[in-house]
Scaffold this active site. Structure first.
Site, PDB file in Angstrom:
ATOM      1  N   HIS A 118       0.830  -1.212   0.000  1.00  0.00           N
ATOM      2  CA  HIS A 118       0.000   0.000   0.000  1.00  0.00           C
ATOM      3  C   HIS A 118       0.861   1.257   0.000  1.00  0.00           C
ATOM      4  CE1 HIS A 118      -2.998  -3.033   0.682  1.00  0.00           C
ATOM      5  NE2 HIS A 118      -2.233  -3.472   1.632  1.00  0.00           N
ATOM      6  N   GLU A 155      -1.986  -0.101   8.182  1.00  0.00           N
ATOM      7  CA  GLU A 155      -1.136  -1.101   7.548  1.00  0.00           C
ATOM      8  C   GLU A 155      -0.047  -0.433   6.728  1.00  0.00           C
ATOM      9  OE1 GLU A 155      -1.248  -4.691   4.225  1.00  0.00           O
ATOM     10  OE2 GLU A 155      -3.101  -3.623   4.712  1.00  0.00           O
ATOM     11  N   HIS A 210       3.061  -7.034   4.164  1.00  0.00           N
ATOM     12  CA  HIS A 210       1.675  -6.653   4.445  1.00  0.00           C
ATOM     13  C   HIS A 210       1.284  -7.091   5.842  1.00  0.00           C
ATOM     14  CE1 HIS A 210       0.246  -5.563   0.325  1.00  0.00           C
ATOM     15  NE2 HIS A 210       1.326  -6.254   0.005  1.00  0.00           N
ATOM     16  N   GLU A 292       1.998 -11.811   5.023  1.00  0.00           N
ATOM     17  CA  GLU A 292       0.991 -11.160   5.869  1.00  0.00           C
ATOM     18  C   GLU A 292       1.461 -11.413   7.294  1.00  0.00           C
ATOM     19  OE1 GLU A 292      -2.176  -9.940   2.935  1.00  0.00           O
ATOM     20  OE2 GLU A 292      -1.614  -9.375   4.983  1.00  0.00           O
TER      21      GLU A 292
HETATM   22 ZN   LIG Z   1      -1.944  -5.395   2.425  1.00  0.00          ZN
END
Ligand SMILES: [Zn+2]
Length: 328
Positions: A118, A155, A210, A292
């Site tokens: 992001h 995030e 992430h 993640e």
């Molecule tokens: Zn993400």
């Protein structure tokens, strides 16, 4: 319950055949971690350092209000039900600036591309990030805002923080490290451009960082590997095997370094997942995985993710996985 990674040989239930070659690598590496894993098995997740104590030192990129992220390139982050407020008590401090690779070290001559997931500014550029790009198998949003903790720690900030710590660790070992974005652009890049940056760099390894946004109670980390895709501009066939090797080593070392458990909601607790719908993987021509690191929407995971000390361990685990992969 079992977890398979290059550094562990835990007792495990019957698993998909994919992981055979891993077993060999596992047993060879880190007995200590097996103990750590078994302790976790025995007493349940210690919650990393468990302390929600604030980051001793980690960065605060430009505050990114996370407005309903929708399905991102990792396709799972839940819409941000939080206030999206930033500046919550979970706000971290400073992370290490970029520096030159060490003159020598085990990673001398190696190129690693890090993709902080992001961008803190994405929420201010919704029309840009909602534009569709081609990922070989289909068309997908350019990018999304990502999720956040209930306390408002985004995030996009988390990924920059961990990525910058990881860069320092890799540069100290002589690697040349490149970023897809370093909080130094207003939004994006788009998922297709993120893949191309790794390809153009001729990276020996690429990691996309992430954190997930799933239901409370869903806990733990998982590493996403590219499935075999050959459609349009996408052809992952040459990178499936080396990316799995990279992913397994990152998963094993991440578990050992953080003490965090493999996801209890993705990948059958193996810590590994295979996807064919992520542009960042589909368009890669070099070994690449996503990680993640935990679930920002679960209070226990959030306590880890908002801790600078835990983020340093996360960067350490990812770094050791990359080193282990690059040293073969
Ligand atoms: Zn993400």
């Amino acid at each position: 319950m079992s977890y398979v990674g290059p550094d562990f040989e835990p007792p495990r239930p019957p698993r998909r055949p994919l992981r055979g070659p891993l077993t060999v690598a596992v047993a060879a590496l880190v007995p200590g971690a097996l103990v750590g894993w078994l302790v976790w098995q025995a007493v349940g997740d210690s919650g990393g350092d468990g302390s929600a104590a604030q980051a001793s030192s980690s960065p605060a990129s430009s505050s990114g209000r996370s407005a309903s992220p929708g399905a991102s390139d990792d396709g799972k982050e839940q819409p941000d039900a939080g206030t999206g407020q930033t500046g919550g008590s979970e706000e971290p401090g400073k992370s290490p600036p970029a520096s030159a690779p060490a003159a020598s070290g085990p990673l001398k001559g190696k190129v690693v591309v890090i993709d902080p997931g992001h961008n803190p500014g994405n929420f201010q550029h919704t029309s840009d990030i909602n534009r569709k790009v081609n990922i070989g198998t289909n068309w997908k949003e350019c990018d999304t805002t990502g999720t956040s903790t209930n306390g408002g720690y985004t995030e996009a900030k988390f990924t920059l923080d961990v990525s910058r710590r990881l860069r320092t660790l890799l540069e100290e070992q002589g690697a040349t490290v490149k970023f897809t974005q370093d909080g130094d652009r207003a939004w994006g890049p788009c998922v297709d451009e993120r893949a191309r940056i790794g390809n153009k760099a001729g990276a020996d390894a690429v990691v996309s960082v992430h954190a997930d946004g799933s239901a409370a109670g869903n806990r733990g980390f998982h590493v996403i590997l590219p499935g075999s895709v050959h459609e349009g501009d996408a052809d992952t066939r040459p990178i499936v095997t080396p990316s799995r090797e990279l992913g397994e080593r990152i998963a094993g070392n991440f578990l050992r370094a953080t003490g965090s458990a493999p996801s209890n909601y993705v990948g059958d607790r193996t810590g590994l997942d295979v996807r064919e719908d992520l542009g960042g993987l589909n368009l890669s021509t070099v070994p690449k995985v996503f990680i993640e690191c935990g679930n920002m929407r679960d209070s226990k995971d959030a306590a880890q993710l908002t801790s600078g000390a835990w983020r340093q361990k996360a960067a350490q685990g990812i770094s050791e996985g990359i080193v282990s992969f690059l040293r073969g």
